[in-house]
Enzyme design. Structure first.
Site, short mmCIF file in Angstrom:
data_model
loop_
_atom_site.label_atom_id
_atom_site.label_comp_id
_atom_site.label_asym_id
_atom_site.label_seq_id
_atom_site.Cartn_x
_atom_site.Cartn_y
_atom_site.Cartn_z
CG ASP A 1 185.37 -24.21 43.09
OD1 ASP A 1 185.49 -22.99 42.93
OD2 ASP A 1 184.39 -24.85 42.63
CB VAL B 1 183.86 -20.73 44.26
CG1 VAL B 1 183.91 -19.84 45.50
CG2 VAL B 1 182.45 -21.30 44.09
CG ASP B 2 189.27 -21.95 43.56
OD1 ASP B 2 189.51 -21.46 44.67
OD2 ASP B 2 189.26 -23.16 43.34
CB VAL B 3 187.21 -18.11 38.34
CG1 VAL B 3 187.24 -16.96 37.35
CG2 VAL B 3 187.97 -19.31 37.77
N GLY C 1 189.41 -14.91 42.78
CA GLY C 1 190.56 -14.29 42.15
C GLY C 1 190.23 -12.95 41.52
#
Length: 382
Positions: free
Chosen positions: A145, A171-173, A176
């Site tokens: 991230d 960014v990961d969230v 997802g």
């Protein structure tokens, strides 16, 4: 293959083979699990998901990082480098409705589990692949991230001065969440046509899409935004001001709100000032405006300003820490934690409310391999 705790929910009956690790993919599969899907989390037999060791803090022997995205799942420990592990993994894919993975592009093919190989086992499978920079020219680039926040421009518009990351792996969230939308769209398509498909989401593209007005300002107008601290590039006053005790966020989104703000705090002279008559003018003179407002707002505590302005429709509020944020959600009756009657730890609640198929909390984040025997016995059934 659902047990009696997994028989309700909008996605009840859907089986997810979860080969994801870290955050983006586990966040996606937790959302699916909360909505009723049976999520079987495949982990390395020796150490499991990397985030099991990402602490402190640890609670009950588990890292809170891991606990944040892995409830409602069954953990199966498999060695995907072994023939036996690959055999079980292929059987799991054959029975799954959805396969999720976020290895570096090409890794799943080494295990005999690429999309083409999975489709050969299960023509109707929905196969979701998350990567950092896509499966093309960026396939060999590693990505966490922080790297995406830097390379994707987010750090250039965050903070005040030195490039700054956000305080969470946003960014990961984002990836997802985008992946969840894609998977649900693919499920709907399969329901209508019977066809499975490949869903691909990468972190860089998710970030560019998630920066909305900032990225679109560049795409359409060629404007390269810069860091403005707590200010907004297109709205004023829309920032954090000092008060007599602690910072106060003021988010004025219309000319009417600006007039109300000025009259309420005793700054009537600003209403007819040609530098502040509309939003465009206020943005052009934001430094002067901030100084004028700041001089007044520092005379009283933040809570007094909030009590005065909020009933008038002027959006404002103090800058809370995490304890304050949870306290606010509790006061508003939003139930930010999983209810104690579930018997689960007080994890952060899913924010989605469905009137007919509410999210459910069936099980705590699993210990490594705790479901291996049960799942392998199921996979061995004829």
């Amino acid at each position: 293959m659902a047990d009696d705790k997994r028989t309700v929910g909008a996605l009840s009956g859907i089986v997810v083979a979860d080969f994801g690790r870290i955050l983006a993919a586990p966040y996606l599969t937790m959302l699916l699990a909360d909505l009723g899907a049976e999520v079987i989390k495949v982990e390395r037999a020796s150490v499991g998901d990397d985030t099991r060791g990402w602490g402190p803090p640890f609670v009950a022997g588990q890292a809170t990082y891991f606990q944040s995205v892995n409830r409602n799942k069954t953990s199966v420990a498999l060695d995907l480098r072994s023939a036996e592990g690959q055999r079980y993994a292929r059987e799991l894919v054959r029975r799954a409705d959805i396969v999720v993975e976020n290895f570096r592009p090409g890794t799943m093919a080494k295990f005999g589990l690429s999309y083409e190989q999975a489709r050969g086992l299960n023509p109707g499978v929905i196969y979701c692949s998350l990567s950092a920079f896509g499966a093309g020219k960026g396939a060999e680039l590693p990505g966490y991230d922080l790297l995406i926040q830097a390379a994707g421009g987010l750090m250039s518009i965050t903070g005040d001065g030195e490039p700054t990351k956000t305080g969470v792996a946003v960014v990961d969230v984002l990836a997802g969440l985008h992946a969840a939308v894609g998977v649900l769209a693919a499920l709907r398509h399969r329901e209508v046509t019977g066809e499975g498909q490949l869903v691909e989401v990468n972190l860089l593209s998710s970030l560019l899409a998630g920066m909305v007005n900032q990225s679109t300002a560049y795409a359409l107008a060629g404007v390269v935004p810069t860091a403005l601290g707590n200010r907004h590039p297109s709205i004023a006053p829309y920032e954090v001001f000092p008060t007599a005790d602690r910072p106060l966020a003021v988010a004025v989104g219309s000319d009417g709100q600006f007039v109300t703000l000025c009259r309420a705090i005793g700054a009537e002279q600003l209403v007819d000032d040609p530098r502040f008559t509309d939003n465009t003018a206020r943005v052009a003179h934001v430094e002067v405006l901030a100084a004028e407002l700041g001089a007044i707002l520092t005379t009283k505590p933040a809570a007094e300003w909030e009590t005065l302005l909020t009933p008038l429709g002027v959006p404002c509020g103090p800058v809370n820490d995490m304890a304050g944020a949870f306290a606010l959600a509790d006061r508003l009756g939003l139930q930010p934690r999983i209810p104690s009657e579930t018997g689960l730890p007080p994890l952060v609640a899913n924010p989605i409310t469905l009137s007919r198929n509410p999210v459910r909390y069936a099980s705590a984040p699993p210990t490594l391999g705790s479901g291996t025997d049960r799942i392998l016995a199921w996979l061995d059934e004829a």
